[in-house]
Scaffold this active site. Structure first.
Site, PDB file in Angstrom:
ATOM      1  N   SER A 125     -44.112 -33.852  28.096  1.00 38.56           N
ATOM      2  CA  SER A 125     -44.031 -34.454  29.434  1.00 38.56           C
ATOM      3  C   SER A 125     -42.865 -33.929  30.253  1.00 38.56           C
ATOM      4  O   SER A 125     -42.786 -34.216  31.457  1.00 38.56           O
ATOM      5  CB  SER A 125     -43.925 -35.975  29.312  1.00 38.56           C
ATOM      6  OG  SER A 125     -45.112 -36.507  28.771  1.00 38.56           O
ATOM      7  N   GLU A 133       0.790  -1.219   0.000  1.00 39.36           N
ATOM      8  CA  GLU A 133       0.000   0.000   0.000  1.00 39.36           C
ATOM      9  C   GLU A 133       0.829   1.278   0.000  1.00 39.36           C
ATOM     10  O   GLU A 133       0.399   2.276  -0.577  1.00 39.36           O
ATOM     11  CB  GLU A 133      -0.938   0.008   1.225  1.00 39.36           C
ATOM     12  CG  GLU A 133      -2.045  -1.018   1.170  1.00 39.36           C
ATOM     13  CD  GLU A 133      -3.086  -0.700   0.118  1.00 39.36           C
ATOM     14  OE1 GLU A 133      -3.466   0.482  -0.017  1.00 39.36           O
ATOM     15  OE2 GLU A 133      -3.507  -1.630  -0.591  1.00 39.36           O
TER      16      GLU A 133
END
Length: 740
Positions: free
Chosen positions: A414, A148
């Site tokens: 249940s 860069e």
């Protein structure tokens, strides 16, 4: 003497020659006459002197032109500089005073860690915490600078040489192949400006870059840049990107991974390895070549990097710990308000258990999901204080972020029955109280057992062990549906429950987390276990903003009731519907649950250490292929709990003190209803007495006797003897306690 006249012979020829010389004919005339000019008629070459003079004249003209060019170039440069200065001054005047400029705060990050200090996730706009330059892999800054801004440490914020090089490269390529912005300019743009491309923005970018270079050292600028730049897929900063793509901290990033991260800066979204792994790898190779050109790495290091396995990043943040992170972020504002600074959240999660829970759910679904038509699963595990030790909200967070453990409300079936039995025990019944398992009609509702069979007289312990629906329905009507709701809410169920008879079969929807936590009072001796996942919230510098206060929970049931529930629920695992959950060497208790048409299957169980709930089903509520709570959920529960208890010293469930032995007359000799040799008879001897007013049997009232007899016809169409023995023919625990 008179001059002598020259002889005519010498004068005349000359004169005649002169008079007789034809007129000079041009080349054009010759061509008109149809003749070609002869050699004598061609133009003579210029002499060397003439050529030199002419050359001197040409050089003079070129020199004049060059001098004019330099002059006007200089003039244009001056005017261009004045114009640029004017533009800079104009747009600079539109900016706030430099004295007011300051670095904007980085969006706050929330670091979420496990009990052992492992970072499970980062949440916030950036997706990761800020790191010092020395806390990240050295390959990362080297790779970024190489690709860069190679002259980062030598320019003053703007790099004229780099800009000129980029312009030449772009002109030769005929397209944009290089950018001329420095890292400082990119940081200025990220910190202060919008991404639009205008002259004003570019001028402001340059001015801000110069200010940054004046205000901060190079390493500080680089550090700010690496902690704020976007790396795609929602990751801002190297720490977030490293955890997003590699599931590791930035300090552990390799050369190949650093090259991949640096390559993303050109086009983060397009080159993300989660979206375009091939493009990301190709760009990473360009970065490695740039690093070699700058001397950052050697050929040997490049060879090693190129042979590294390619990154296969998930398309989204992955890992079940992200369900925990989402839950933390949902509950955090209620504890501390708005998040305005970097925070550290210490959770109750045991990362080892979290991994084991995720492994258990995935293994079950991978092995049997397609065959049994099961699409999703969830798991919650809490300790005796309600601290969540593991939470898995689904099969794969990357494909579905919906948390089925805390957000989905499902019928527990249940698995809700223990609250019905606890309410009955609190009113004086015992595990050896007898009821008639026979067809029951409550209004227009006729509950049936799962297998369609009826067993006649059974104890409450038998009824819970084999999950008999008829007995649970009778108990609800004896103690009252509202009493059952109150008991369940006291133990920890917070969802809305309908106080009707069908609540006995778990028709009211609850979340898996609250259901699991409501079982914990049985394992801890009767204390409420409020589920919580956040232990402490502190700032980055250690200031504590919140610390949980669940260390002094209220008692919600009597310890003797908890002990009786333990005895009965242990039988469920040892002999009943939960046999697939049995643990090697550990006493385990629990209850299965299956909703209508096999839409939901659950198993919730516990040891002295952990209470764990497991759910399987489909998000659209589609029925599974006969999956019950005692099948896939119980097996998955066993797999997780076996791993969770590996290497731990065995601890028993809490039991109460002794009571006089209980004898029961007229019991069947064999079958589920047998109680004379029932192991519960021995277990009940260890129970402490409970304050009771009456042991309701048959069709008698509940509680103190003031409750009405439920509108239930028991055994009206029983295929076997269903009548319960009349009062006085059976010795009960109440009779013993009351001295009758």
């Amino acid at each position: 003497m008179p001059r002598k006249k020259a002889p005519a012979s010498r004068i005349e020829p000359s004169f005649e020659k002169s008079r007789s010389r034809p007129a000079k004919r041009t080349v054009a005339d010759e061509r008109v006459a149809g003749k070609s000019p002869g050699p004598a008629k061609r133009r003579r070459k210029s002499s060397p002197k003439a050529r030199k003079a002419k050359a001197r004249t040409g050089r003079g003209r070129i020199g004049t032109a060059l001098r004019a060019l330099v002059y006007w170039s200089f003039v244009l440069a001056i005017w261009g500089g004045i114009a640029i200065a004017g533009v800079v001054a104009y747009y600079g005047a539109r900016m706030p005073s430099a004295a007011t400029w300051s670095i904007p705060d980085r969006p706050p990050n929330v670091k979420i860690v496990s009990v052992g200090g492992d970072i499970m996730a980062n949440r916030g706009a950036t997706g990761g915490e800020a790191l010092a330059l020395g806390d990240m892999s050295p390959y990362i800054p080297e790779a970024v600078i190489a690709i860069e801004d190679r002259r980062f440490y030598s320019h003053f914020g703007v790099d004229p040489i780099g800009l000129a090089r980029a312009m030449v490269a772009n002109a030769m390529a005929g397209r944009m192949v290089q950018g001329g912005s420095t890292l400082t300019q990119q940081l200025a743009k990220n910190l202060f400006l919008s991404p639009e491309r205008t002259i004003e923005r570019k001028v402001q970018e340059v001015l801000l870059a110069l200010w940054l270079e004046h205000k901060f050292a190079k390493d500080q600028i680089l550090e700010m840049y690496l902690n704020r730049v976007f790396f795609g897929s929602g990751a801002y900063g190297v720490e977030a990107a490293s955890r997003r793509y590699f599931r590791k901290p930035a300090r552990d990033v390799t050369l190949a991974e650093a090259a991949l991260l640096a390559g993303l800066l050109k086009a983060p979204s397009r080159l993300s390895p989660a979206r375009n792994p091939k493009g990301a790898e190709e760009r990473a190779q360009v970065v490695l070549a740039a690093m070699r050109e700058t001397g950052s790495i050697t050929d040997r290091e490049i060879t090693t990097a190129l042979t590294s396995p390619q990154v296969r990043a998930k398309s989204y943040w992955t890992g079940s710990e992200n369900y925990v992170a989402d839950l933390v972020m949902k509950r955090l504002p209620d504890l501390i308000g708005e998040v305005t600074e970097d925070l550290v959240v210490d959770t109750t999660i045991d990362f080892h258990l979290q991994r084991e829970a995720e492994k258990a759910i995935r293994a079950s679904l991978d092995a049997d999901g397609a065959k049994l038509k099961v699409g999703q699963g969830a798991l919650v595990s809490v300790d005796g204080t309600g601290a969540v030790r593991a939470l898995v909200g689904g099969r794969e967070y990357a494909t579905s972020q919906f948390d089925r453990a805390t957000e989905a409300k499902r019928q527990p079936g249940s698995a809700f029955k223990p609250f019905v039995y606890a309410a009955a025990l609190e009113q004086g019944r015992t595990p050896l109280s007898v009821r008639n398992d026979a067809p029951v009609k409550i209004g227009k509702w006729t509950p049936e057992n799962y297998d369609g069979k009826y067993r006649g007289e059974v104890t409450l312990s038998d009824a819970l062990t084999y999950s008999l629906n008829t007995v649970a329905a009778q108990l609800v009507m004896e103690v009252g549906p509202k009493t059952v709701v109150k008991t369940a809410r006291r133990l920890g169920i917070e969802a809305e429950m309908k106080a009707n008879a069908s609540i006995a079969l778990g028709t009211s929807e609850v979340t898996l987390m609250e259901l699991t936590a409501a079982y914990a009072p049985f394992m801890n001796g009767g204390y409420k276990a409020t589920p919580h996942v956040i232990r402490r919230v502190s700032t980055q510098d250690g200031k504590v903003l919140y610390e949980n206060t669940y260390d002094n929970p209220p008692r919600v049931i009597d310890p003797s009731v908890a002990a009786m529930m333990n005895h009965m629920l242990v039988r469920v695992v040892e002999e009943g519907t939960g046999r697939n959950a049995r643990l090697d060497g550990w006493m385990a208790a629990g209850k299965t649950g299956t909703s209508q048409s096999f839409r939901d299957a659950l198993f919730v169980g516990y040891t002295a250490n952990l209470a764990t709930g497991v759910w399987f089903g489909n998000d659209d509520g589609a029925p599974m292929k006969k999956v019950t709570g005692g099948g896939l959920p119980a097996k998955t529960w066993n797999s997780f709990m076996q791993a969770a208890h590996s290497g731990l010293p065995v601890t028993g469930l809490p039991m109460a003190g002794p009571v006089p032995p209980v004898s029961i007359e007229g019991t069947p000799e064999s079958g589920p209803g047998a109680t004379a040799n029932d192991p519960m008879a021995d277990l009940v001897r260890d129970l402490a007495p409970v304050p009771v007013s009456r042991d309701a049997t048959g069709a008698t009232g509940a509680g103190s006797g003031s409750s009405p007899v439920p509108p239930a016809d028991v055994g009206v169409t029983a295929p076997q003897p269903a009548a319960l023995p009349e009062a006085g023919k059976r010795t009960t625990l109440l009779d013993i306690l009351m001295g009758n």
